[in-house]
Enzyme design. Structure first.
Site, short mmCIF file in Angstrom:
data_model
loop_
_atom_site.label_atom_id
_atom_site.label_comp_id
_atom_site.label_asym_id
_atom_site.label_seq_id
_atom_site.Cartn_x
_atom_site.Cartn_y
_atom_site.Cartn_z
N GLY A 69 -6.27 -4.17 4.22
CA GLY A 69 -7.70 -4.38 4.04
C GLY A 69 -8.06 -5.69 3.37
N GLY A 70 -7.04 -6.53 3.13
CA GLY A 70 -7.34 -7.85 2.56
C GLY A 70 -8.31 -8.64 3.42
N GLU A 123 -8.69 -0.45 11.41
CA GLU A 123 -7.22 -0.45 11.48
C GLU A 123 -6.66 0.96 11.31
OE1 GLU A 123 -6.06 -4.89 9.81
OE2 GLU A 123 -6.34 -3.28 8.38
O1 LIG Z 1 -7.97 -6.22 6.76
C1 LIG Z 1 -6.98 -6.88 7.04
C2 LIG Z 1 -5.67 -6.36 7.32
O2 LIG Z 1 -5.34 -5.16 6.68
C3 LIG Z 1 -4.53 -7.35 7.35
O3 LIG Z 1 -3.58 -6.80 8.23
C4 LIG Z 1 -3.88 -7.61 6.01
O4 LIG Z 1 -4.86 -8.10 5.11
C5 LIG Z 1 -2.74 -8.63 6.12
O5 LIG Z 1 -3.24 -9.86 6.53
P1 LIG Z 1 -2.32 -11.16 6.62
O6 LIG Z 1 -1.38 -10.94 7.73
O7 LIG Z 1 -3.30 -12.28 6.87
O8 LIG Z 1 -1.65 -11.31 5.29
#
Ligand SMILES: O=C[C@H](O)[C@H](O)[C@H](O)COP(=O)(O)O
Length: 232
Positions: A97-98, A105
């Site tokens: 959720g970042g 998702e």
């Molecule tokens: O809401 C975003 C998602 O959960 C992403 O999969 C998670 O934040 C990881 O993102 P990243 O691959 O940019 O680190």
């Protein structure tokens, strides 16, 4: 090898699990986007998949690169979802959720026969919680919901800053039209209990703890990608 190269390695290894004709959930974030780029190259060579995106952002990239998309209502049961994560532990419990896409998702992952997580090794942790837990909340009753989250956390011995996520021009709004509270609880010893109790708060739409959802994690480091399976 830099972080982007590691994400590409993890994405490439995940692509090997995608079979011709699959109904595929497609995650959100920088790692998932590397996966979309590699998938698009295969699709251009004649590989057939039908993708269901987990965010408007992912949908835009897929359209731009020619990955065929369907809505989840058109394809309500999926074979596989490939997605990134903000934290991964040895049991493949995740914080996600970042990027603010956690609700879609989680819905897409739950509709999938299997979920594979792709990440660089910086995401691997002993215990979840160094990354602030994203909690998607209804706009209505925001203050009450925030108090309820604080009280719920306190009952579990957790405390910390709750920050209403901001974007350039005000409060961050998710694809579903909700806000996100980022909860800096620190180490979360009992993620199951926190998950259950957050879900019992009416104003909480969903939270970023993904427990017992991922079947496999593909973690990339300087030496390449390795597969981790859940230990419980
Ligand atoms: O809401 C975003 C998602 O959960 C992403 O999969 C998670 O934040 C990881 O993102 P990243 O691959 O940019 O680190």
């Amino acid at each position: 090898m830099d972080a982007r190269e590691m994400k590409i390695k993890a994405a490439a290894a995940a692509l090997a699990h995608v079979e011709h004709g699959m109904r595929l959930g497609i995650g959100t974030g920088s790692t998932a986007e590397e996966f979309v780029r590699l998938l698009a190259e295969k699709v251009a060579d004649g590989f057939k998949v039908e993708g269901v995106p987990t965010s408007e952002r992912t949908a835009r990239l897929c359209v731009e690169l020619g990955v065929p998309l369907k809505s989840l209502d058109e394809l309500p049961e999926l074979d596989l979802t490939i997605d990134g994560a903000d934290e991964v532990d040895a049991a493949l419990a995740l914080i996600k959720g970042g990027g603010g896409a956690l609700l879609r998702e989680k819905i897409v992952a739950a509709a999938s026969g299997r979920m594979i997580v792709i990440a660089d090794e910086s995401k691997l942790v002993d215990t979840l919680g160094a990354f602030a837990l994203p909690i998607e909340v209804n706009m209505f009753g925001l203050v009450s919901t925030r108090i309820a989250i604080e009280k719920t956390a306190a009952r579990l011995g957790l405390s910390g800053e709750l920050t209403l996520r901001q974007s350039g021009d005000g409060n961050f709004t998710t694809d579903g039209g909700h806000y996100i509270i980022d909860a800096s609880f620190g180490r979360i010893p009992d993620a199951e209990a926190l998950s259950t109790q957050l879900n019992a708060i009416p104003g909480v739409v969903e939270h970023g703890l993904f427990l017992n959802m991922a079947a496999l994690a593909i973690i990339a480091g300087p030496a390449g990608a390795r597969e981790l399976r859940a230990t419980r």
